[in-house]
Structure formats: C-alpha cells, structure tokens
Design a protein around this motif. Sequence first.
Motif, PDB file in Angstrom:
ATOM      1  N   GLY A  91      47.161  15.014  50.622  1.00  0.00           N
ATOM      2  CA  GLY A  91      48.492  15.270  51.269  1.00  0.00           C
ATOM      3  C   GLY A  91      48.684  13.982  52.455  1.00  0.00           C
ATOM      4  O   GLY A  91      48.221  13.497  52.071  1.00  0.00           O
ATOM      5  N   VAL A  92      49.662  13.751  53.355  1.00  0.00           N
ATOM      6  CA  VAL A  92      49.849  13.254  53.570  1.00  0.00           C
ATOM      7  C   VAL A  92      48.874  13.501  54.919  1.00  0.00           C
ATOM      8  O   VAL A  92      49.967  14.616  56.174  1.00  0.00           O
ATOM      9  CB  VAL A  92      51.392  12.929  53.955  1.00  0.00           C
ATOM     10  N   LEU A  93      48.325  13.402  55.508  1.00  0.00           N
ATOM     11  CA  LEU A  93      47.039  13.544  56.747  1.00  0.00           C
ATOM     12  C   LEU A  93      47.996  12.395  58.302  1.00  0.00           C
ATOM     13  O   LEU A  93      48.436  11.358  58.585  1.00  0.00           O
ATOM     14  CB  LEU A  93      45.957  13.073  56.517  1.00  0.00           C
ATOM     15  N   PHE A  94      48.082  13.640  59.123  1.00  0.00           N
ATOM     16  CA  PHE A  94      47.722  13.259  60.871  1.00  0.00           C
ATOM     17  C   PHE A  94      46.935  13.705  61.674  1.00  0.00           C
ATOM     18  O   PHE A  94      46.427  15.259  62.123  1.00  0.00           O
ATOM     19  CB  PHE A  94      49.346  14.143  61.267  1.00  0.00           C
ATOM     20  N   GLY A  95      45.841  12.935  62.397  1.00  0.00           N
ATOM     21  CA  GLY A  95      45.165  13.433  62.605  1.00  0.00           C
ATOM     22  C   GLY A  95      43.785  12.852  61.799  1.00  0.00           C
ATOM     23  O   GLY A  95      43.657  12.675  60.204  1.00  0.00           O
TER      24      GLY A  95
ATOM     25  N   GLU B   1      54.633  21.655  53.803  1.00  0.00           N
ATOM     26  CA  GLU B   1      54.963  21.408  52.813  1.00  0.00           C
ATOM     27  C   GLU B   1      55.871  20.078  52.994  1.00  0.00           C
ATOM     28  O   GLU B   1      54.600  18.814  52.651  1.00  0.00           O
ATOM     29  CB  GLU B   1      56.390  22.438  52.522  1.00  0.00           C
ATOM     30  N   GLY B   2      56.648  19.803  54.076  1.00  0.00           N
ATOM     31  CA  GLY B   2      56.896  18.550  54.346  1.00  0.00           C
ATOM     32  C   GLY B   2      56.518  17.826  55.884  1.00  0.00           C
ATOM     33  O   GLY B   2      55.583  18.710  56.749  1.00  0.00           O
TER      34      GLY B   2
ATOM     35  N   MET C 179      46.573  18.160  61.016  1.00  0.00           N
ATOM     36  CA  MET C 179      47.719  18.372  59.943  1.00  0.00           C
ATOM     37  C   MET C 179      47.793  17.438  58.856  1.00  0.00           C
ATOM     38  O   MET C 179      47.803  16.049  58.407  1.00  0.00           O
ATOM     39  CB  MET C 179      48.971  18.757  61.301  1.00  0.00           C
ATOM     40  N   VAL C 180      48.176  18.419  58.168  1.00  0.00           N
ATOM     41  CA  VAL C 180      48.391  17.530  56.297  1.00  0.00           C
ATOM     42  C   VAL C 180      49.634  18.152  55.940  1.00  0.00           C
ATOM     43  O   VAL C 180      49.652  19.797  55.889  1.00  0.00           O
ATOM     44  CB  VAL C 180      47.053  17.714  55.137  1.00  0.00           C
ATOM     45  N   ALA C 181      50.530  16.913  55.251  1.00  0.00           N
ATOM     46  CA  ALA C 181      51.641  17.394  54.907  1.00  0.00           C
ATOM     47  C   ALA C 181      51.828  17.785  53.101  1.00  0.00           C
ATOM     48  O   ALA C 181      51.236  16.680  52.434  1.00  0.00           O
ATOM     49  CB  ALA C 181      53.307  16.763  55.288  1.00  0.00           C
ATOM     50  N   ALA C 182      51.631  18.478  52.902  1.00  0.00           N
ATOM     51  CA  ALA C 182      51.077  18.643  50.664  1.00  0.00           C
ATOM     52  C   ALA C 182      52.766  18.814  50.330  1.00  0.00           C
ATOM     53  O   ALA C 182      52.245  17.856  48.919  1.00  0.00           O
ATOM     54  CB  ALA C 182      50.762  20.015  50.401  1.00  0.00           C
ATOM     55  N   LEU C 183      53.408  18.486  50.865  1.00  0.00           N
ATOM     56  CA  LEU C 183      55.366  17.850  50.882  1.00  0.00           C
ATOM     57  C   LEU C 183      55.250  18.279  49.517  1.00  0.00           C
ATOM     58  O   LEU C 183      57.122  18.806  49.418  1.00  0.00           O
ATOM     59  CB  LEU C 183      54.938  16.438  49.434  1.00  0.00           C
TER      60      LEU C 183
END
Length: 353
Positions: free
Chosen positions: A225-229, A239-240, A256-260
């Motif tokens: 996923g897209v990781l923040f922190g 998701e988004g 947080m992580v966005a799995a898309l």
Amino acid sequence: MGDNAPDLARRLARNAEAVCRYYLSNGRRSGRYWMVGDIMNTPGRSMYVRLSGPEIGKGAVGKWTDAATGEHGDLLDIIGRRHGLTRFSDIAAEAWRFLGPPRDGSHTAPRAYSAFAQPPAGSPESARRLFAISQPIVGTIAETYLHGRGITALHEAASLRFHPSCYYRPHPDASAETWPAMIAAVTDLGGTITGVHRTWIDPSGHDKAPIDTPRRAMGHLLGKGVLFGTASDVVAAGEGIETMLSLRCALPSLSMVAALSANHLSALLFPATLRRLYVARDKDAAGNAAFATLAERAQAAGIVALPLSPALQDFNDDLRYLGLAELRAALRVQLAPDDVPRFMGAVGDCGPG
C-alpha cells in the motif's frame, strides 16, 4: 575502479537527472544542476551535480561537488555511497540494475541499446522509474488538487509526488496522451517500491482529468500500500489515498496505509510490530466485506481490528461537507480509550473547520 568504470560513468551521465531523482530524491533541479544537502541525500543545497555538459573533461555531466566538504566525484560514487558499497563489482551491479540488464547478463559488458531503454510496462521497475523522475508534491498542481478536496496538510507524505506530463492511454491500442498526475509509491513492509498509483489531474488542479479512468495503478500491489508515517503498534488502513489523508487531518500522528481497493485492503500484509489495526471502511458492500476479511486475518495473527465508519460515503466526504471538528468528534468515540490522547492531541491544518 576498473577498466569499465569510465564507460559506465558516462552511461549513467546520459541519464544524470534520472539518477539524481532516484538516488538523491531529497534534492531538486536548479537550472543545469541537481542540488541536495550531501551525498547521503540530506535535504539542502551544499552538493551540486551537473546535469548538462561534455561527456569528459572540465564541467562534464554527472560530476558533483560538495561545497561544504570539498568532496567531489561522479555518479558511480553517489551510487556506492548511497548503498554503502566499496567494491566496484558491487557498485557496477547496482548501476546496471538501474540502467537495465546488459545483453549478455554480465554487469560490465558493453550494451547494444541505449541506457534509456525502458523496463516492461507495468512492472515494478517501471513504477520505480516513474516515481524517481517525478518531483516533490509541494507547490504543484497535485497539491492544489488535494487542497480542493479539503486536504491542506501533507506531513510525512514522501510517498506522494507529481509528474507534469504522465502518459495515459485510454486503451492499449490508443495513442498516448499526457496529463499532470499525482504519483503515489506503493511499498512493501521493507519500504521497497513495488508499484505506483497515478491520479491524472486537470491542468487547473481543480479536479481529476476529464478522461475515462483518471486513477490507475501498476506494479505488484497485493498485500502492499501507500504508507503515510512509520508503521508501529497501531496503524489505520483503508482503500483510497484521499480517504486516508482525510483521516490524517483528524489523527495526524497515527500511521496510515492506503491499499487502493477493497480487494487489496482485505489482503494487506501486517507489520510485525502491529498490535491494533483500525480499518477505515467505505460505506458500501465492498467496504464491509473487506473489513470482515481483514478483521478475521488480524484476529488470527493476534491483532485487534476495529472499524472506523464515516457518516457519509467516505472520510473525505466527511471532511469536506461536515468539517474537521465534526469528523474528529465522530472518530473520538470510535477509538480505543488509550488511543484518544495518543492520536488526537494535535490537529492538522485540514478541512473547512
């Protein structure tokens, strides 16, 4: 560094800016130079790399100098220092990995094709190249786009970048168009980029581009996923990208992580440190199913999974239409008691109030 070092350095120099964007990603272009703090990629402007000039001699492209220390060298030195490599064979192997494999499988053989040869479309290497040649998001159309969605604080968002003319094909046989795009790095648990997500944006920055599928991902995505922190014992997943950035406005210190997508969310891999997982559900059947699957997997791994539910369709809608104060109030009662003081102490500068 060996008989092949000058030739390999020249091949890298033909891609000097791409090399700098990949290995010195905290820097930026300034005229004919790439400026960065030092060879270890510290932000700043003490070190400069020439992006244009002759192949050899004084002022050659790819040569660099650190004004603070007096150090100087070429792009091979940058690759070696960034990866802690000392033997030329190891540095050359990493350089060829960046450029693409030589035709005979060796790391030092001359190649019959250009150093600009592209990796297979949609591959992790293609994703890494795209992210490397993109620029930081601050001050770009992508930042304008997120501001328009109520997201005005982008702390710990190094996973987001901007490309001013990212290729888009409506279908495989169509001619390529170019649109500005927000580029998000998809990473595994070790931080390696395995894919990217692209959001094509209208040149005004006020909406997504007027194309059929303005959001697309490529590379290896499942479980990532897209990781923040930085992932720790408590993480929120959803998701988004915009959903998770909206949540970060209300919970600015929670990683947080966005799995898309809902399917990818249900397959998300867990960090070894994880003890509690908040799952940000979209208000639809796919979101409910993803939470059920992920919660079952988490329980089997000894992780407590708790849902975070929006009042409207998703948390970006809540941020935009209800405001930050109401979003925080709704989240407060959904958090574990220990997490309220831990993650709600500071407020990001997001949303309409």
